[in-house]
Design a protein around this motif. Structure first.
Motif, PDB file in Angstrom:
ATOM      1  N   CYS A   1       1.196  -1.551   0.068  1.00 26.85           N
ATOM      2  CA  CYS A   1      -0.345   0.145  -0.289  1.00 26.85           C
ATOM      3  C   CYS A   1       1.187   1.378  -0.042  1.00 26.85           C
ATOM      4  O   CYS A   1       1.968   1.450   0.328  1.00 26.85           O
ATOM      5  N   ALA A   2      -0.020   2.242  -0.711  1.00 29.14           N
ATOM      6  CA  ALA A   2       1.262   3.106  -0.740  1.00 29.14           C
ATOM      7  C   ALA A   2       0.095   5.034  -0.750  1.00 29.14           C
ATOM      8  O   ALA A   2      -0.760   4.815  -1.333  1.00 29.14           O
ATOM      9  N   ALA A   3       0.924   5.638  -0.566  1.00 31.00           N
ATOM     10  CA  ALA A   3       0.317   7.007  -0.726  1.00 31.00           C
ATOM     11  C   ALA A   3       0.468   8.300  -1.620  1.00 31.00           C
ATOM     12  O   ALA A   3       1.778   7.663  -0.848  1.00 31.00           O
ATOM     13  N   LYS A   4       0.401   9.011  -2.054  1.00 28.61           N
ATOM     14  CA  LYS A   4       1.293  10.126  -2.867  1.00 28.61           C
ATOM     15  C   LYS A   4       0.386  11.648  -2.182  1.00 28.61           C
ATOM     16  O   LYS A   4      -0.787  11.546  -1.939  1.00 28.61           O
ATOM     17  N   ASP A   5       1.562  12.759  -1.804  1.00 33.46           N
ATOM     18  CA  ASP A   5       0.702  14.054  -1.653  1.00 33.46           C
ATOM     19  C   ASP A   5       0.373  14.554  -3.120  1.00 33.46           C
ATOM     20  O   ASP A   5      -0.991  15.450  -3.407  1.00 33.46           O
ATOM     21  N   ALA A   6       1.415  14.148  -3.779  1.00 27.80           N
ATOM     22  CA  ALA A   6       1.256  15.028  -5.390  1.00 27.80           C
ATOM     23  C   ALA A   6      -0.337  14.220  -5.870  1.00 27.80           C
ATOM     24  O   ALA A   6      -0.572  13.370  -5.988  1.00 27.80           O
ATOM     25  N   TYR A   7      -0.982  15.467  -6.838  1.00 25.40           N
ATOM     26  CA  TYR A   7      -2.278  14.906  -7.419  1.00 25.40           C
ATOM     27  C   TYR A   7      -2.067  14.648  -8.499  1.00 25.40           C
ATOM     28  O   TYR A   7      -2.493  16.009  -9.114  1.00 25.40           O
ATOM     29  N   ASP A   8      -1.627  13.757  -9.071  1.00 26.26           N
ATOM     30  CA  ASP A   8      -1.534  13.591 -10.400  1.00 26.26           C
ATOM     31  C   ASP A   8      -2.211  12.660 -10.204  1.00 26.26           C
ATOM     32  O   ASP A   8      -2.359  11.221  -9.905  1.00 26.26           O
ATOM     33  N   SER A   9      -1.764  11.278 -11.540  1.00 27.11           N
ATOM     34  CA  SER A   9      -1.554  10.666 -12.317  1.00 27.11           C
ATOM     35  C   SER A   9      -0.707   9.600 -12.863  1.00 27.11           C
ATOM     36  O   SER A   9      -1.270   8.030 -13.675  1.00 27.11           O
ATOM     37  N   LYS A  10      -0.265  10.016 -12.314  1.00 28.29           N
ATOM     38  CA  LYS A  10       1.577   9.229 -12.444  1.00 28.29           C
ATOM     39  C   LYS A  10       0.897   8.092 -11.356  1.00 28.29           C
ATOM     40  O   LYS A  10       0.685   7.444 -10.531  1.00 28.29           O
ATOM     41  N   ARG A  11       2.238   6.471 -11.928  1.00 31.75           N
ATOM     42  CA  ARG A  11       2.044   5.314 -11.542  1.00 31.75           C
ATOM     43  C   ARG A  11       3.205   5.015 -11.196  1.00 31.75           C
ATOM     44  O   ARG A  11       3.483   4.047 -10.580  1.00 31.75           O
ATOM     45  N   ASP A  12       4.041   5.482 -11.358  1.00 29.76           N
ATOM     46  CA  ASP A  12       5.811   4.948 -10.711  1.00 29.76           C
ATOM     47  C   ASP A  12       6.044   5.339  -9.729  1.00 29.76           C
ATOM     48  O   ASP A  12       5.686   6.189  -9.073  1.00 29.76           O
ATOM     49  N   PRO A  13       6.141   4.082  -9.291  1.00 30.55           N
ATOM     50  CA  PRO A  13       6.203   4.033  -7.760  1.00 30.55           C
ATOM     51  C   PRO A  13       7.341   5.076  -7.106  1.00 30.55           C
ATOM     52  O   PRO A  13       6.817   5.687  -5.497  1.00 30.55           O
ATOM     53  N   ALA A  14       7.511   5.787  -7.403  1.00 29.89           N
ATOM     54  CA  ALA A  14       9.028   6.800  -6.930  1.00 29.89           C
ATOM     55  C   ALA A  14       7.765   7.999  -6.709  1.00 29.89           C
ATOM     56  O   ALA A  14       8.335   8.686  -6.253  1.00 29.89           O
ATOM     57  N   ALA A  15       6.654   8.646  -7.498  1.00 28.84           N
ATOM     58  CA  ALA A  15       6.107   9.581  -7.590  1.00 28.84           C
ATOM     59  C   ALA A  15       4.901   9.107  -6.271  1.00 28.84           C
ATOM     60  O   ALA A  15       4.450  10.476  -5.596  1.00 28.84           O
TER      61      ALA A  15
END
Length: 124
Positions: free
Chosen positions: A96-110
């Protein structure tokens, strides 16, 4: 900081189903998107599905589309992954992962925050 804890992995026969859950805690209000990734032995971590907290927008990898369903419960800050018609190729550690940026990137680094992972094994 955001803490993520996965649960629900296990061993299942091909054609069976499993449901994974991810509980988010901490500064979850800063995150826009939750995602599920998986990593099989000897392979790179790959995108499985994602969902936005606000509108519930979803996105799936082609390999799981039609079989997996991602959902979220905003009030409980949990995200689930319902996996049906499982195949041996689905065997992996699921993160499970979470990100702050609101974008459609699928890259784990995002993605900014990660859980510890849960093993899913599908036998033939």
């Amino acid at each position: 900081q955001v803490q993520l804890v996965e649960s629900g992995g296990g061993l299942v026969q091909a054609g069976g189903s499993l449901r994974l859950a991810c509980a988010a805690s901490g500064r979850t209000f800063s995150t826009s998107t939750m995602g599920w990734f998986r990593q099989a032995p000897g392979k790179e971590r790959e995108f499985v599905a994602r969902i936005t907290w606000s509108l519930g927008i979803t996105d799936y990898a082609d390999s799981v589309k039609g079989r997996f369903t991602i959902s979220r419960d905003n009030s409980k800050r949990t995200v689930s992954l319902q996996m049906n018609s499982l195949k041996p190729d689905d065997t992996a550690v699921y993160y499970c992962a979470a990100k702050d940026a609101y974008d459609s990137k699928r890259d784990p680094a995002a993605y900014d925050y990660w859980g510890q992972g849960t093993q899913v094994t599908v036998s033939a």
